[in-house]
Design a protein around this motif. Structure first.
Motif, PDB file in Angstrom:
ATOM      1  N   ASP A 213       0.844  -1.195   0.000  1.00 25.69           N
ATOM      2  CA  ASP A 213       0.000   0.000   0.000  1.00 25.69           C
ATOM      3  C   ASP A 213       0.883   1.250   0.000  1.00 25.69           C
ATOM      4  OD1 ASP A 213      -1.885   1.959   0.203  1.00 25.69           O
ATOM      5  OD2 ASP A 213      -2.745   1.272   2.104  1.00 25.69           O
ATOM      6  N   PRO A 214       1.156   1.821  -1.178  1.00 26.70           N
ATOM      7  CA  PRO A 214       2.010   3.010  -1.237  1.00 26.70           C
ATOM      8  C   PRO A 214       1.370   4.243  -0.613  1.00 26.70           C
ATOM      9  CG  PRO A 214       1.022   2.597  -3.371  1.00 26.70           C
ATOM     10  CD  PRO A 214       0.671   1.418  -2.511  1.00 26.70           C
ATOM     11  N   MET A 215       0.075   4.165  -0.318  1.00 23.10           N
ATOM     12  CA  MET A 215      -0.604   5.293   0.309  1.00 23.10           C
ATOM     13  C   MET A 215      -0.653   5.148   1.832  1.00 23.10           C
ATOM     14  SD  MET A 215      -1.169   7.343  -2.096  1.00 23.10           S
ATOM     15  CE  MET A 215      -1.862   8.498  -0.925  1.00 23.10           C
ATOM     16  N   ALA A 216       0.259   4.339   2.392  1.00 23.99           N
ATOM     17  CA  ALA A 216       0.316   4.189   3.851  1.00 23.99           C
ATOM     18  C   ALA A 216       1.758   4.008   4.305  1.00 23.99           C
ATOM     19  CB  ALA A 216      -0.540   3.017   4.299  1.00 23.99           C
ATOM     20  N   SER A 231       5.980  12.244   8.448  1.00 25.38           N
ATOM     21  CA  SER A 231       4.584  12.192   8.029  1.00 25.38           C
ATOM     22  C   SER A 231       4.298  10.814   7.448  1.00 25.38           C
ATOM     23  CB  SER A 231       4.292  13.295   7.009  1.00 25.38           C
ATOM     24  OG  SER A 231       2.901  13.390   6.749  1.00 25.38           O
ATOM     25  N   ASN A 232       3.199  10.699   6.709  1.00 26.20           N
ATOM     26  CA  ASN A 232       2.793   9.449   6.077  1.00 26.20           C
ATOM     27  C   ASN A 232       2.127   9.787   4.752  1.00 26.20           C
ATOM     28  OD1 ASN A 232       0.763   7.110   5.545  1.00 26.20           O
ATOM     29  ND2 ASN A 232       2.104   6.290   7.127  1.00 26.20           N
ATOM     30  N   THR A 233       2.336   8.931   3.759  1.00 26.34           N
ATOM     31  CA  THR A 233       1.781   9.214   2.436  1.00 26.34           C
ATOM     32  C   THR A 233       0.253   9.260   2.424  1.00 26.34           C
ATOM     33  OG1 THR A 233       1.932   6.855   1.851  1.00 26.34           O
ATOM     34  CG2 THR A 233       3.773   8.266   1.209  1.00 26.34           C
ATOM     35  N   ARG A 234      -0.394   8.736   3.455  1.00 27.74           N
ATOM     36  CA  ARG A 234      -1.856   8.813   3.488  1.00 27.74           C
ATOM     37  C   ARG A 234      -2.349  10.252   3.600  1.00 27.74           C
ATOM     38  NH1 ARG A 234      -0.720   6.440   8.537  1.00 27.74           N
ATOM     39  NH2 ARG A 234      -1.070   7.825  10.321  1.00 27.74           N
ATOM     40  N   HIS A 235      -1.442  11.173   3.949  1.00 23.16           N
ATOM     41  CA  HIS A 235      -1.836  12.571   4.102  1.00 23.16           C
ATOM     42  C   HIS A 235      -1.709  13.364   2.802  1.00 23.16           C
ATOM     43  CE1 HIS A 235      -2.305  11.908   8.326  1.00 23.16           C
ATOM     44  NE2 HIS A 235      -1.018  11.641   8.504  1.00 23.16           N
ATOM     45  N   MET A 236      -1.388  12.692   1.692  1.00 25.39           N
ATOM     46  CA  MET A 236      -1.354  13.401   0.407  1.00 25.39           C
ATOM     47  C   MET A 236      -2.718  14.013   0.105  1.00 25.39           C
ATOM     48  SD  MET A 236       0.709  11.043  -2.307  1.00 25.39           S
ATOM     49  CE  MET A 236       2.300  10.320  -1.906  1.00 25.39           C
ATOM     50  N   PRO A 239      -3.879  11.758  -4.125  1.00 26.18           N
ATOM     51  CA  PRO A 239      -3.184  10.472  -4.046  1.00 26.18           C
ATOM     52  C   PRO A 239      -2.554  10.078  -5.382  1.00 26.18           C
ATOM     53  CG  PRO A 239      -5.554  10.143  -4.077  1.00 26.18           C
ATOM     54  CD  PRO A 239      -5.328  11.620  -3.973  1.00 26.18           C
ATOM     55  N   ILE A 240      -1.766   9.018  -5.355  1.00 22.62           N
ATOM     56  CA  ILE A 240      -0.989   8.615  -6.521  1.00 22.62           C
ATOM     57  C   ILE A 240      -1.856   8.408  -7.753  1.00 22.62           C
ATOM     58  CG2 ILE A 240       0.427   6.744  -7.457  1.00 22.62           C
ATOM     59  CD1 ILE A 240       1.541   6.424  -4.551  1.00 22.62           C
ATOM     60  N   ALA A 241      -2.960   7.713  -7.610  1.00 25.44           N
ATOM     61  CA  ALA A 241      -3.816   7.437  -8.768  1.00 25.44           C
ATOM     62  C   ALA A 241      -4.323   8.732  -9.403  1.00 25.44           C
ATOM     63  CB  ALA A 241      -4.981   6.547  -8.361  1.00 25.44           C
ATOM     64  N   ARG A 242      -4.679   9.698  -8.565  1.00 24.10           N
ATOM     65  CA  ARG A 242      -5.150  10.990  -9.090  1.00 24.10           C
ATOM     66  C   ARG A 242      -4.023  11.705  -9.827  1.00 24.10           C
ATOM     67  NH1 ARG A 242      -8.596  15.336  -7.612  1.00 24.10           N
ATOM     68  NH2 ARG A 242      -8.417  16.867  -9.304  1.00 24.10           N
ATOM     69  N   LEU A 243      -2.813  11.642  -9.297  1.00 27.62           N
ATOM     70  CA  LEU A 243      -1.686  12.301  -9.950  1.00 27.62           C
ATOM     71  C   LEU A 243      -1.419  11.707 -11.329  1.00 27.62           C
ATOM     72  CD1 LEU A 243       0.819  12.578  -6.946  1.00 27.62           C
ATOM     73  CD2 LEU A 243      -0.663  14.378  -7.881  1.00 27.62           C
ATOM     74  N   ILE A 244      -1.411  10.378 -11.416  1.00 27.99           N
ATOM     75  CA  ILE A 244      -1.160   9.736 -12.710  1.00 27.99           C
ATOM     76  C   ILE A 244      -2.249  10.102 -13.706  1.00 27.99           C
ATOM     77  CG2 ILE A 244      -1.054   7.493 -13.886  1.00 27.99           C
ATOM     78  CD1 ILE A 244       0.295   6.398 -11.342  1.00 27.99           C
ATOM     79  N   ALA A 245      -3.505  10.079 -13.271  1.00 21.21           N
ATOM     80  CA  ALA A 245      -4.603  10.433 -14.164  1.00 21.21           C
ATOM     81  C   ALA A 245      -4.501  11.880 -14.617  1.00 21.21           C
ATOM     82  CB  ALA A 245      -5.937  10.179 -13.474  1.00 21.21           C
TER      83      ALA A 245
END
Length: 301
Positions: A213-216, A231-236, A239-245
Motif C-alpha cells: 500500500d504506497p498510500m500508507a 509524516s505518512n503518504t496517506r496525508h497526500m 493520491p498517486i492514482a489521481r496524480l497519474i490520471a
C-alpha cells in the motif's frame, strides 16, 4: 524486488537486486542460467513483465547455486541513482500542512489547490546515494530539503483513469526535492528546483509487488541527525492514482519517468527561524519499505 544500480571500483554501472546486506548481479545470474536480461534498469523496465518474471525466478532460486562472482557485500559496492528518467514530474503543495507552511513562509496561496500543482525537474538534476548536493552561494542562500515518495512509471500512460492508474506503475523510490527558495522567478520553479544535483534519487527502486500500500508509508527527513520532517503518504492531498490520471490527461508518461509526489511539512523555509542547508550538512530522506537516501552538501564554487 529491490533493484539497484551499482558499480564495483567505479567501473560500469550494473543492475543488481539487493538481498539484505548483499547485492546480486542480475546479468551474471542470468548468464549462468542461460537467460537474457537487460543490463540497466531503464531497459529492464521497458522489457516489461517478462524481464521482471525472469529476474524474480533467479532471485528466488537456491542461494547455494548463485555464482560467487554474482554476490557482493553492500559495503563493497557504490550505489548510483537507479536510472536517469526521461522526465521528473514534481508535485507541489500536496500535503495539507505543507500548504499552510508554504503560504506563511513562501507566499503561496493559503487555499488548498483544487488540482495538482505540477512542475518539472530535468534529468541533469538527478544524483545518486552518497553523491553531493551542490551548494553554490553565488546562486542561493536558501537551499532547502523535501523528502518525497517517487513513483516510477512502468509503461506508457496516456489519458489513464484513476481506476487503472496503478497498472502503469513499475515501483517506488525516494526523491529529495532540493529547492533554492530564493530562485523562484515570478512564480516559476524550474531554476529553483532544477539545478544540477537538486534531485537526489534512490537508493533503490522497489517493485510494486513488494509495496502493498504506497498510500500508507511513513516518510521522514533528517539533517545532521535531527528530524525535520515526519509524516505518512496517506496525508497526500492528491493520491498517486489521481496524480497519474491528471498528468497523463495531457502528457504521456513513459517507462522510467518519475513522479515526485510532494513533500510533507517541515521544510527549512517553514522553520521559525528558517533553516537552510549549508556545506558540511548531511541529509537523510527515509521512506518506509524503501530505505534511506543519504547525501552530503558541499560547496560548489
Amino acid at each position: 524486488m529491490r533493484l539497484v544500480t551499482y558499480t564495483l571500483d567505479d567501473t560500469t554501472d550494473r543492475l543488481g537486486a539487493r538481498i539484505e546486506d548483499h547485492v546480486l548481479d542480475l546479468a551474471t545470474l542470468a548468464d549462468r542460467a542461460g537467460v537474457q536480461l537487460p543490463a540497466d534498469l531503464l531497459s529492464f523496465i521497458r522489457a516489461g513483465s517478462a524481464a521482471r518474471d525472469a529476474a524474480r525466478q533467479l532471485i528466488d532460486g537456491d542461494p547455494t547455486g548463485w555464482p560467487a562472482e554474482a554476490v557482493h557485500r553492500i559495503d563493497d559496492v557504490s550505489l548510483r541513482a537507479p536510472l536517469r528518467p526521461g522526465k521528473i514530474v514534481g508535485v507541489g503543495l500536496n500535503y495539507v500542512e505543507h500548504v499552510e507552511e508554504s503560504s506563511r513562509s513562501l507566499d503561496t496561496d493559503k487555499e488548498l489547490p483544487t488540482r495538482p500543482v505540477l512542475f518539472s525537474k530535468p534529468a541533469t538534476a538527478v544524483t545518486g546515494p552518497g553523491q553531493p548536493i551542490l551548494h553554490n552561494a553565488d546562486l542561493t542562500s536558501q537551499l532547502d530539503w523535501e523528502c518525497e515518495l517517487a513513483v516510477v512509471i512502468g509503461r506508457t500512460a496516456f489519458r489513464v483513469s484513476e481506476e487503472d492508474a496503478f497498472e502503469y506503475v513499475f515501483g517506488y523510490s525516494i526523491v529529495n526535492d532540493i529547492s533554492a527558495r530564493d530562485q523562484r522567478r515570478s512564480g516559476q520553479w524550474f531554476f529553483s528546483k532544477g539545478q544540477d544535483s537538486y534531485a537526489p534519487f534512490g537508493p533503490c527502486v522497489v517493485t510494486t509487488d513488494d509495496v502493498p500500500d504506497p498510500m500508507a508509508l511513513d516518510l521522514s527527513l533528517r539533517v545532521n541527525g535531527v528530524t525535520k520532517q515526519k509524516s505518512n503518504t496517506r496525508h497526500m492531498l492528491f493520491p498517486i492514482a489521481r496524480l497519474i490520471a491528471d498528468i497523463s490527461s495531457g502528457v504521456a508518461l513513459e517507462p522510467g519517468d518519475v513522479i515526485a509526489t510532494g513533500s510533507p511539512s517541515g521544510v527549512g523555509a517553514g522553520m521559525v527561524p528558517p533553516e537552510f542547508l549549508v556545506p558540511g550538512d548531511t541529509v537523510e530522506a527515509t521512506v518506509e519499505g524503501i530505505g534511506t537516501l543519504t547525501n552530503p552538501v558541499i560547496d560548489a564554487r
